[in-house]
Design a protein around this motif. Structure first.
Motif, PDB file in Angstrom:
ATOM      1  N   ILE A 282     -63.984 -36.851   5.225  1.00  0.00           N
ATOM      2  CA  ILE A 282     -64.390 -35.520   5.658  1.00  0.00           C
ATOM      3  C   ILE A 282     -64.483 -34.555   4.475  1.00  0.00           C
ATOM      4  O   ILE A 282     -65.425 -33.768   4.361  1.00  0.00           O
TER       5      ILE A 282
ATOM      6  N   ALA B  25     -68.346 -36.403   4.630  1.00  0.00           N
ATOM      7  CA  ALA B  25     -68.571 -37.525   5.547  1.00  0.00           C
ATOM      8  C   ALA B  25     -69.826 -38.329   5.230  1.00  0.00           C
ATOM      9  O   ALA B  25     -70.625 -38.628   6.115  1.00  0.00           O
TER      10      ALA B  25
ATOM     11  N   LEU C 105     -70.011 -41.637   7.306  1.00  0.00           N
ATOM     12  CA  LEU C 105     -69.761 -41.608   8.748  1.00  0.00           C
ATOM     13  C   LEU C 105     -71.072 -41.755   9.525  1.00  0.00           C
ATOM     14  O   LEU C 105     -72.029 -41.038   9.244  1.00  0.00           O
TER      15      LEU C 105
ATOM     16  N   ARG D 173     -70.122 -39.064  14.171  1.00  0.00           N
ATOM     17  CA  ARG D 173     -70.183 -37.604  14.020  1.00  0.00           C
ATOM     18  C   ARG D 173     -70.300 -36.931  15.373  1.00  0.00           C
ATOM     19  O   ARG D 173     -69.600 -35.973  15.676  1.00  0.00           O
TER      20      ARG D 173
ATOM     21  N   LEU E 226     -67.055 -37.192  17.438  1.00  0.00           N
ATOM     22  CA  LEU E 226     -66.016 -36.258  16.993  1.00  0.00           C
ATOM     23  C   LEU E 226     -66.333 -34.837  17.439  1.00  0.00           C
ATOM     24  O   LEU E 226     -65.464 -34.101  17.908  1.00  0.00           O
ATOM     25  N   LYS E 227     -67.592 -34.483  17.285  1.00  0.00           N
ATOM     26  CA  LYS E 227     -68.024 -33.149  17.681  1.00  0.00           C
ATOM     27  C   LYS E 227     -67.826 -32.953  19.181  1.00  0.00           C
ATOM     28  O   LYS E 227     -67.333 -31.914  19.634  1.00  0.00           O
TER      29      LYS E 227
ATOM     30  N   ALA F  46     -64.179 -32.539  20.048  1.00  0.00           N
ATOM     31  CA  ALA F  46     -63.712 -31.213  19.642  1.00  0.00           C
ATOM     32  C   ALA F  46     -64.226 -30.146  20.602  1.00  0.00           C
ATOM     33  O   ALA F  46     -63.465 -29.284  21.056  1.00  0.00           O
TER      34      ALA F  46
ATOM     35  N   GLN G  55     -61.504 -22.427  18.825  1.00  0.00           N
ATOM     36  CA  GLN G  55     -61.885 -23.239  17.667  1.00  0.00           C
ATOM     37  C   GLN G  55     -60.858 -23.120  16.552  1.00  0.00           C
ATOM     38  O   GLN G  55     -60.358 -24.119  16.034  1.00  0.00           O
TER      39      GLN G  55
ATOM     40  N   PHE H 249     -58.302 -25.796  14.711  1.00  0.00           N
ATOM     41  CA  PHE H 249     -58.236 -26.030  13.265  1.00  0.00           C
ATOM     42  C   PHE H 249     -56.805 -25.906  12.754  1.00  0.00           C
ATOM     43  O   PHE H 249     -56.360 -26.702  11.919  1.00  0.00           O
TER      44      PHE H 249
ATOM     45  N   THR I 287     -57.244 -25.647   4.846  1.00  0.00           N
ATOM     46  CA  THR I 287     -58.187 -26.470   5.599  1.00  0.00           C
ATOM     47  C   THR I 287     -59.590 -25.854   5.602  1.00  0.00           C
ATOM     48  O   THR I 287     -60.583 -26.581   5.686  1.00  0.00           O
ATOM     49  N   TYR I 288     -59.656 -24.524   5.465  1.00  0.00           N
ATOM     50  CA  TYR I 288     -60.968 -23.864   5.449  1.00  0.00           C
ATOM     51  C   TYR I 288     -61.732 -24.113   4.155  1.00  0.00           C
ATOM     52  O   TYR I 288     -62.939 -23.910   4.095  1.00  0.00           O
TER      53      TYR I 288
ATOM     54  N   PHE J  32     -61.592 -28.926   4.157  1.00  0.00           N
ATOM     55  CA  PHE J  32     -62.324 -29.586   5.233  1.00  0.00           C
ATOM     56  C   PHE J  32     -63.411 -28.681   5.800  1.00  0.00           C
ATOM     57  O   PHE J  32     -63.686 -28.687   7.005  1.00  0.00           O
TER      58      PHE J  32
ATOM     59  N   TRP K 234     -66.475 -28.918   5.679  1.00  0.00           N
ATOM     60  CA  TRP K 234     -67.543 -29.665   6.351  1.00  0.00           C
ATOM     61  C   TRP K 234     -67.268 -29.768   7.847  1.00  0.00           C
ATOM     62  O   TRP K 234     -68.148 -29.510   8.682  1.00  0.00           O
ATOM     63  N   GLN K 235     -66.027 -30.109   8.167  1.00  0.00           N
ATOM     64  CA  GLN K 235     -65.650 -30.249   9.574  1.00  0.00           C
ATOM     65  C   GLN K 235     -65.722 -28.906  10.305  1.00  0.00           C
ATOM     66  O   GLN K 235     -66.233 -28.821  11.428  1.00  0.00           O
ATOM     67  N   ILE K 236     -65.232 -27.869   9.640  1.00  0.00           N
ATOM     68  CA  ILE K 236     -65.270 -26.535  10.236  1.00  0.00           C
ATOM     69  C   ILE K 236     -66.712 -26.137  10.552  1.00  0.00           C
ATOM     70  O   ILE K 236     -67.003 -25.625  11.632  1.00  0.00           O
TER      71      ILE K 236
ATOM     72  N   GLN L 226     -69.265 -28.182  10.992  1.00  0.00           N
ATOM     73  CA  GLN L 226     -69.753 -29.032  12.075  1.00  0.00           C
ATOM     74  C   GLN L 226     -69.404 -28.461  13.444  1.00  0.00           C
ATOM     75  O   GLN L 226     -70.249 -28.349  14.328  1.00  0.00           O
ATOM     76  N   ILE L 227     -68.126 -28.098  13.604  1.00  0.00           N
ATOM     77  CA  ILE L 227     -67.642 -27.658  14.914  1.00  0.00           C
ATOM     78  C   ILE L 227     -68.145 -26.264  15.260  1.00  0.00           C
ATOM     79  O   ILE L 227     -68.528 -26.003  16.405  1.00  0.00           O
ATOM     80  N   THR L 228     -68.131 -25.385  14.266  1.00  0.00           N
ATOM     81  CA  THR L 228     -68.576 -24.018  14.559  1.00  0.00           C
ATOM     82  C   THR L 228     -70.096 -23.944  14.618  1.00  0.00           C
ATOM     83  O   THR L 228     -70.634 -22.952  15.119  1.00  0.00           O
TER      84      THR L 228
END
Lengths: 205, 205
Positions: A108, A112, A115, A120, A123-124, A127, A149, A153, B161-162, B165, B167-169, B171-173
DNA sequence: GTCTATACGACGATAGAC
DNA sequence: GTCTATCGTCGTATAGAC
């Protein structure tokens, strides 16, 4: 009864997971995986067509356990219960699947690149479902109006840190290895903080 | 006035930091650093005797900004004020020094194999001092009796984490790039949670 | 299915002209 | 101080014997 093929593949994936977690993908030598598994290097290539294919297999094997914790968000109707079970499960995963967590964290952190699109999306979706669930509790007035959200996190980060950055935790606490009481203390503090932050009253353990 | 030597070294370190953050040490090619800096590869080796020496220089350059946030723990006497300033500073660092944070996170995750003993000691000392400070507030009855070490781990993890990670943040937001309001929302949630968890009343912003 | 021996490519590092 | 051309090594991957 497991075929010899399955048995060897499992051994290789398990060993590779440890080494990838320790060194990262690029720094890992296939020869090291082979040595650690007690196999000649060519044997690795008999079962996996390339180092990258092996790495992808490891990634696959790693995702399911990491997502297991999410179930608590759905199975429990009461926010307090759901959140405290979720945090406890996440901490348990950090303890029992530290290598898996590190492999995933590494992936990550670098965007990623390996991945699969399916993963992807999975996971999305997980979440988003968790976020929707929390938002539902907020809308029902069952917890304070936190941003779901960012709450996720915070929970992810503060639980996974005990796996991903265990070296740092051990440095500061002075432990050689984290023990049950360390994980318990972590779970307790994170749970207290989250429940107070969400203004829900804790359930009994 | 900066000598040409210093100017080039800085350019190389800055560029290298970006690439190391993105790829990790092993996966980074010196040729890529050179290309991105607009220099021939040999030029890198004129200023740094090896890829590892360059990486160590990057690590050095990265630590000071990451430790700056700690000052808030000492400079503010009031727990609420100190904690909220600290969290805000940590979030700002995640925003403004994301690359630095990633390089460091990578190093820590793999057991800090390149970190000098001096830096290890420095980090440990800073952490211990912060922990002692928080323990002092607990002992004075100015905040709830939380475990100061685990409180630090939660704050570190949930702010870093901001950066690490992101990338993940994203993705989700669903954001392409995190904006000021995202960092503000994060800081607000983390601050609320920590202050409520420590049972101290917030100061005005 | 197992293993040795080796081919091949990539990348870190340098020599040496300018 | 800059840059081109090249060397040597290391590590992935495979050929081919058992």
């Amino acid at each position: 009864m497991p075929t010899i093929r399955e048995r060897n593949k499992r051994l290789i994936i398990k060993t590779a997971c440890q080494v990838f977690a320790d060194k990262g993908f690029a720094a890992t030598k296939t020869s090291e995986i082979a040595d650690k598994a007690g196999l000649p290097k060519a044997n690795i290539y008999y079962y996996f067509k390339s180092k990258e294919a092996l790495y992808r297999a490891v990634l696959d094997s790693v995702i399911e356990p990491l997502l297991q914790a999410n179930s608590h968000i759905y199975e429990q109707d009461e926010p307090a219960r759901a959140l405290q079970d979720y945090i406890r499960a996440k901490i348990r995963i950090s303890r029992e699947h530290a290598d898996a967590s590190k492999v995933f964290a590494n992936e990550i952190m670098h965007g990623a690149p390996h991945l699969s699109p399916q993963h992807r999306e999975q996971l999305k979706a997980e979440a988003n479902a968790s976020v929707a669930r929390i938002q539902g509790w907020v809308d029902d007035g069952r917890m304070a109006p936190v941003d779901p959200q960012h709450l996720m996190f915070v929970i992810w980060a503060s639980t996974q840190t005990y796996a991903d950055f265990d070296w740092q935790i051990m440095q500061i606490t002075g432990r050689k290895k984290l023990a049950a009481q360390d994980y318990d203390a972590a779970a307790k503090l994170i749970t207290d903080m989250v429940l107070k932050g969400c203004e829900v009253v804790p359930c009994e353990a």
